[in-house]
Design a protein around this motif. Structure first.
Motif, PDB file in Angstrom:
ATOM      1  N   GLU A   1       0.594  -1.288  -0.022  1.00 25.84           N
ATOM      2  CA  GLU A   1       0.530  -0.017   0.382  1.00 25.84           C
ATOM      3  C   GLU A   1       1.033   0.878   0.240  1.00 25.84           C
ATOM      4  O   GLU A   1       0.455   2.505  -0.641  1.00 25.84           O
ATOM      5  N   GLN A   2       2.165   1.061   0.464  1.00 32.02           N
ATOM      6  CA  GLN A   2       2.847   2.320   0.396  1.00 32.02           C
ATOM      7  C   GLN A   2       3.402   2.607  -0.944  1.00 32.02           C
ATOM      8  O   GLN A   2       4.259   3.449  -0.690  1.00 32.02           O
ATOM      9  N   ASN A   3       3.743   1.127  -1.667  1.00 31.21           N
ATOM     10  CA  ASN A   3       4.698   2.010  -2.924  1.00 31.21           C
ATOM     11  C   ASN A   3       3.194   1.098  -3.865  1.00 31.21           C
ATOM     12  O   ASN A   3       4.268  -0.267  -4.447  1.00 31.21           O
TER      13      ASN A   3
ATOM     14  N   LEU B   1       5.762  -0.161  -7.301  1.00 27.85           N
ATOM     15  CA  LEU B   1       6.774  -0.969  -6.906  1.00 27.85           C
ATOM     16  C   LEU B   1       5.766  -2.770  -6.903  1.00 27.85           C
ATOM     17  O   LEU B   1       5.952  -3.457  -7.655  1.00 27.85           O
TER      18      LEU B   1
END
Length: 350
Positions: A119-121, A124
């Motif tokens: 969720e943070q990237n 990626l």
């Protein structure tokens, strides 16, 4: 001119036949015979499951028949335990070379970004969890490998029945991790029906282990609590005390995978199964840990992971795995806690 065109056409047909024969021979050459042990490649091998699985598979199939891979620098212990190679799952040619060079029969694909990290990237996560999956699926199809891709309770969403969550139901996950896992399940089903690929998938709950440090995932509080309890006697939980989630001790998780992979293809009625062992809340595991650490102090500070947990199953229905290939867990919550505490006490000199 007509003769020349006929000669060119004949050459093209002959070339096509030769290429088809070479392709068939290449695929056949990497397959183990029934009397041989399979040669197994594990991607993402330095994660929570990879090291333990490699140890079990090497004991069963031979040290040199199990190749661990990752993009991380391995420890001395990992290198000494058996073959380890660098593998970037986004590099198709690199993976292809490994499959050919090591004559791989089974591919176990652990490489992925987990729920909270993904969720943070998101970009990626899409590359690793989806593009990387496409690479290994194409390799498995091309070289007729038996491929295992793990899935998760995160493949379900708030629209799914949560208590219990059956094997076949609506799946509308709300994280990129869950979306990528549903994509993997469906792509594997498609490749199986379209190309005859021996695709296998288990949906795991939260997996608890003393071998690796918690990585910040939604269910990792159930690992972090042991480290904090033994080190500081204080634990802050990022989920509400009554948040129930399915869980599994790592020994059960690895055993389910090994039993599942060893089954002959004709024994499987479907390609994806739920597996689990227990379901508990933070306050329930706190009480169990307090049997060993009575002075443990706990506070609750729910963060963004609470919203993820609220969309996941509370109780996992794995009755189909139990009925169809005799899956049965061995560890309940107290048995798991006893083993975790005993395993981690030496680390904190207690």
């Amino acid at each position: 001119m007509a003769l020349q065109r006929l000669q060119i056409q004949h050459c093209r047909v002959f070339s096509s036949l030769i290429n088809n024969q070479l392709h068939l021979r290449r695929n056949q050459s990497v397959l183990a015979t029934p009397d041989e042990n399979p040669r197994i490649l594990i991607t993402g091998g330095l994660g929570q499951l990879g090291t333990g699985l490699a140890k079990i598979l090497r004991e069963k199939y031979g040290k040199d028949n199990v190749i661990m891979s990752d993009i991380l620098k391995p420890s001395k212990e990992v290198v000494e335990a058996g073959p380890y190679i660098f593998a970037d799952i986004l590099d198709f040619k690199c993976l292809q070379e490994m499959v050919v060079t090591y004559r791989i029969d089974w591919l176990i694909h652990f490489s992925a970004l987990l729920s909270a990290v993904g969720e943070q990237n998101v970009p990626l996560a899409i590359r690793v969890n989806i593009e990387g999956l496409h690479n290994v699926m194409e390799l498995a199809k091309q070289y007729r490998l038996r491929i295992f891709v793990p899935s998760t309770i995160g493949a379900f969403g708030p629209e799914s029945p949560r208590n219990p969550t059956p094997n076949l139901t609506i799946q509308r996950p709300k994280t990129i991790y869950g979306v990528s896992k549903v994509h993997g399940e469906l792509l594997g089903e498609y490749y199986h029906h379209k190309f005859g690929l021996d695709f296998r998938c288990l949906r795991f709950p939260g997996v608890i282990s003393s071998d690796t440090n918690p990585g910040g995932g939604t269910t990792d509080y159930a690992v972090q609590i042991f480290h904090d309890a033994l080190k500081t006697r204080q634990f802050q939980c990022y989920l509400k005390p009554d948040t129930r989630l399915p869980m599994m001790y790592i020994t059960d998780a690895l055993r389910s995978l090994c039993e599942f992979m060893a089954l002959p293809p004709e024994a499987l009625k479907q390609r994806t199964y739920n597996v689990t062992a227990m379901s508990f809340t933070p306050e329930e595991i706190v009480r169990s840990v307090q049997r060993h650490v009575p002075d443990l102090k706990v506070t609750y500070a729910p963060d963004s992971r609470q919203q993820i947990a609220d969309s996941w199953p509370q109780v996992f229905d794995d009755s189909e795995a139990r009925a169809e290939w005799n899956w049965k867990p061995q560890y309940d919550i107290d048995g798991m806690v006893d083993i975790m505490v005993d395993a981690l006490r030496p680390k904190y000199q207690i």
